[in-house]
Design a protein around this motif. Structure first.
Motif, PDB file in Angstrom:
ATOM      1  N   GLU A  72       0.826  -1.210   0.000  1.00  0.00           N
ATOM      2  CA  GLU A  72       0.000   0.000   0.000  1.00  0.00           C
ATOM      3  C   GLU A  72       0.857   1.256   0.000  1.00  0.00           C
ATOM      4  O   GLU A  72       0.539   2.235  -0.687  1.00  0.00           O
ATOM      5  N   PHE A  73       1.949   1.234   0.775  1.00  0.00           N
ATOM      6  CA  PHE A  73       2.802   2.424   0.824  1.00  0.00           C
ATOM      7  C   PHE A  73       3.538   2.613  -0.504  1.00  0.00           C
ATOM      8  O   PHE A  73       3.701   3.731  -0.981  1.00  0.00           O
ATOM      9  N   ARG A  74       3.951   1.502  -1.097  1.00  0.00           N
ATOM     10  CA  ARG A  74       4.601   1.581  -2.409  1.00  0.00           C
ATOM     11  C   ARG A  74       3.623   2.132  -3.444  1.00  0.00           C
ATOM     12  O   ARG A  74       3.985   2.963  -4.277  1.00  0.00           O
ATOM     13  N   ASP A  75       2.371   1.680  -3.387  1.00  0.00           N
ATOM     14  CA  ASP A  75       1.347   2.187  -4.311  1.00  0.00           C
ATOM     15  C   ASP A  75       1.096   3.679  -4.087  1.00  0.00           C
ATOM     16  O   ASP A  75       0.875   4.437  -5.045  1.00  0.00           O
ATOM     17  N   PHE A  76       1.135   4.099  -2.813  1.00  0.00           N
ATOM     18  CA  PHE A  76       0.952   5.512  -2.492  1.00  0.00           C
ATOM     19  C   PHE A  76       2.054   6.365  -3.119  1.00  0.00           C
ATOM     20  O   PHE A  76       1.799   7.403  -3.736  1.00  0.00           O
ATOM     21  N   LEU A  77       3.302   5.911  -2.986  1.00  0.00           N
ATOM     22  CA  LEU A  77       4.424   6.651  -3.548  1.00  0.00           C
ATOM     23  C   LEU A  77       4.354   6.670  -5.078  1.00  0.00           C
ATOM     24  O   LEU A  77       4.557   7.710  -5.713  1.00  0.00           O
ATOM     25  N   TYR A  78       4.055   5.517  -5.666  1.00  0.00           N
ATOM     26  CA  TYR A  78       3.982   5.435  -7.128  1.00  0.00           C
ATOM     27  C   TYR A  78       2.836   6.306  -7.660  1.00  0.00           C
ATOM     28  O   TYR A  78       3.003   7.035  -8.646  1.00  0.00           O
ATOM     29  N   GLY A  79       1.691   6.228  -6.983  1.00  0.00           N
ATOM     30  CA  GLY A  79       0.542   7.039  -7.405  1.00  0.00           C
ATOM     31  C   GLY A  79       0.828   8.525  -7.303  1.00  0.00           C
ATOM     32  O   GLY A  79       0.467   9.307  -8.197  1.00  0.00           O
ATOM     33  N   SER A  80       1.502   8.926  -6.227  1.00  0.00           N
ATOM     34  CA  SER A  80       1.845  10.342  -6.043  1.00  0.00           C
ATOM     35  C   SER A  80       2.802  10.810  -7.129  1.00  0.00           C
ATOM     36  O   SER A  80       2.646  11.900  -7.693  1.00  0.00           O
ATOM     37  N   ALA A  81       3.816   9.987  -7.423  1.00  0.00           N
ATOM     38  CA  ALA A  81       4.797  10.345  -8.447  1.00  0.00           C
ATOM     39  C   ALA A  81       4.147  10.448  -9.821  1.00  0.00           C
ATOM     40  O   ALA A  81       4.405  11.390 -10.584  1.00  0.00           O
ATOM     41  N   THR A  82       3.278   9.495 -10.137  1.00  0.00           N
ATOM     42  CA  THR A  82       2.607   9.490 -11.437  1.00  0.00           C
ATOM     43  C   THR A  82       1.698  10.697 -11.595  1.00  0.00           C
ATOM     44  O   THR A  82       1.662  11.346 -12.649  1.00  0.00           O
ATOM     45  N   ARG A  83       0.974  11.032 -10.541  1.00  0.00           N
ATOM     46  CA  ARG A  83       0.076  12.186 -10.586  1.00  0.00           C
ATOM     47  C   ARG A  83       0.868  13.475 -10.799  1.00  0.00           C
ATOM     48  O   ARG A  83       0.484  14.342 -11.595  1.00  0.00           O
ATOM     49  N   LEU A  84       1.981  13.615 -10.102  1.00  0.00           N
ATOM     50  CA  LEU A  84       2.816  14.800 -10.260  1.00  0.00           C
ATOM     51  C   LEU A  84       3.369  14.902 -11.683  1.00  0.00           C
ATOM     52  O   LEU A  84       3.446  15.986 -12.260  1.00  0.00           O
ATOM     53  N   TYR A  85       3.736  13.757 -12.244  1.00  0.00           N
ATOM     54  CA  TYR A  85       4.225  13.753 -13.629  1.00  0.00           C
ATOM     55  C   TYR A  85       3.115  14.190 -14.586  1.00  0.00           C
ATOM     56  O   TYR A  85       3.347  15.006 -15.490  1.00  0.00           O
ATOM     57  N   GLU A 103       0.739  16.096 -13.980  1.00  0.00           N
ATOM     58  CA  GLU A 103       0.491  17.531 -13.778  1.00  0.00           C
ATOM     59  C   GLU A 103       1.663  18.388 -14.261  1.00  0.00           C
ATOM     60  O   GLU A 103       1.670  19.602 -14.067  1.00  0.00           O
ATOM     61  N   SER A 104       2.663  17.728 -14.876  1.00  0.00           N
ATOM     62  CA  SER A 104       3.873  18.402 -15.376  1.00  0.00           C
ATOM     63  C   SER A 104       4.701  19.019 -14.254  1.00  0.00           C
ATOM     64  O   SER A 104       5.488  19.941 -14.493  1.00  0.00           O
ATOM     65  N   SER A 105       4.541  18.504 -13.047  1.00  0.00           N
ATOM     66  CA  SER A 105       5.382  18.939 -11.921  1.00  0.00           C
ATOM     67  C   SER A 105       6.599  18.016 -11.899  1.00  0.00           C
ATOM     68  O   SER A 105       6.713  17.119 -11.050  1.00  0.00           O
TER      69      SER A 105
END
Length: 368
Positions: free
Chosen positions: A128-141, A143-145
């Motif tokens: 779950e924590f790995r999914d949280f980190l991956y999801g956060s990174a993907t969302r930021l990407y 959003e072009s952040s």
């Protein structure tokens, strides 16, 4: 003596019971779906006591586990009330490294020992924590952040370096995309020394829906898609084949960051892996041209001083000697730059001037 021995035995027995009580308390709180403020206080007290009392290997494993993961438990307990400071603490690379490592060690301990005190919960929490980190990174990407996405992908790698080499590669490339070249240099250095670059394998296939090849996060997922007939043309690429590219990027980034000594060293490592590579030749040219030019960048001011002191023979000779010395210092670098890129007009102008000022007329005439 007998009474003393009995007293010690009683003390050991009491300590063992105490350890079991603390462990039960910690396991109970850790396994809760919702953790209260009172639970957090009890957790902290029990964790501190267990770390002071732990004597067996098993108790030491769990004492370390519950101590290390406290920030994650605290963050979960706060839920919607968690602050940015709480999240920053959770995403601290030192914590992530400890958190991922202790989860792995405890999971491995339970698997080897046959004990399943927390095994299922630990595996679930790690995923779950790995999914949280991956999801956060993907969302930021998305959003072009790019800089923030780069940092988050790097956090994912730090949390699980054995399985998330792709995240490390993403972090390095996104830092370049964000034009944060210092961060990019650091992450490419991490990639250079990683086991992922030495032994990792990337798994590709082409989904039938898009017809465009993609990189899969793991072999099992790629193979499953192929077996189901929804992807085709599987191929494996060893990351070691990308060493030339990674080493080349480090040299280019070091130059971009004006770390010239590091650029020299990086070029020495990269050139044997990239024979005749035009990007590396350009990088080496830029390095030597820059080093040569740095000696001459104030030449116009020096010429002005010379012209002002034409009537003062001593001062004039002193300034002329100084000018010759600066061109002499730059000569080696300008010659190297000229060898690498003889068609560059700026290099030819400076090198010809250096030869003329140093009374090397024949060499000056050879620069066309």
């Amino acid at each position: 003596m007998k009474q003393l021995f009995l007293g010690v035995a009683t003390l050991i027995s009491m300590s063992a019971f105490s350890q079991k009580d603390e462990l039960k308390t910690l396991k109970k709180i850790y396994s809760k779906d919702a953790i209260t403020t009172e639970d957090l206080s009890s957790y902290k007290d029990a964790s501190d006591k267990l770390n002071n009392l732990a004597s067996s290997d098993a108790d030491k494993v769990y004492a370390k586990l519950f101590k290390v993961i406290y920030p994650a438990v605290e963050y979960e307990a706060k839920g919607a009330k968690a602050t940015l400071e709480d999240k920053t603490k959770l995403l601290n690379p030192d914590f992530l490294a400890d958190y991922g490592s202790i989860l792995d060690k405890t999971i491995e301990y339970e698997q080897k020992s046959g004990k399943k005190l927390l095994l299922d919960d630990l595996i679930k929490d790690k995923n779950e924590f790995r999914d949280f980190l991956y999801g956060s990174a993907t969302r930021l990407y998305q959003e072009s952040s790019y800089r923030e996405a780069s940092l988050m992908f790097h956090n994912l790698y730090v949390f699980d370096p054995k399985n998330e080499g792709i995240a490390l590669n993403n972090s390095a490339e996104l830092a370049v995309q964000a034009q944060d070249y210092l961060l990019a240099e650091k992450f490419f250095e991490d990639l250079k020394t990683s086991d992922y670059l030495k032994n990792g394998v990337d798994y590709y296939a082409t989904p039938l829906t898009t017809g465009e090849e993609i990189l899969y996060p793991e072999k099992a997922e790629r193979d499953r898609q192929v077996q189901l007939g929804v992807a085709s043309n599987p191929r494996d690429v060893k990351m070691a084949t990308r060493k030339p590219e990674v080493y080349k990027m480090i040299a280019r980034l070091a130059l971009q960051n004006k770390d010239y000594e590091k650029t020299k060293k990086a070029l020495e490592e990269a050139k044997p892996l990239n024979p005749n590579d035009t990007d590396l030749i350009e990088t080496e040219f830029q390095l030597y041209f820059t080093l040569g030019y740095d000696y001459l960048k104030n030449d116009n001011k020096l010429v002005d001083e010379i012209n002002k002191n034409v009537g003062d023979t001593a001062k004039y000779n002193e300034l002329m000697a100084k000018r010759k010395e600066t061109f002499k210092s730059s000569l080696f670098y300008l010659e190297k730059a000229y060898q690498l890129k003889p068609e560059d007009e700026n290099t030819k102008i400076l090198l010809r001037s250096a030869y003329e000022i140093l009374d090397m007329k024949d060499k000056a005439a050879s620069i066309k």
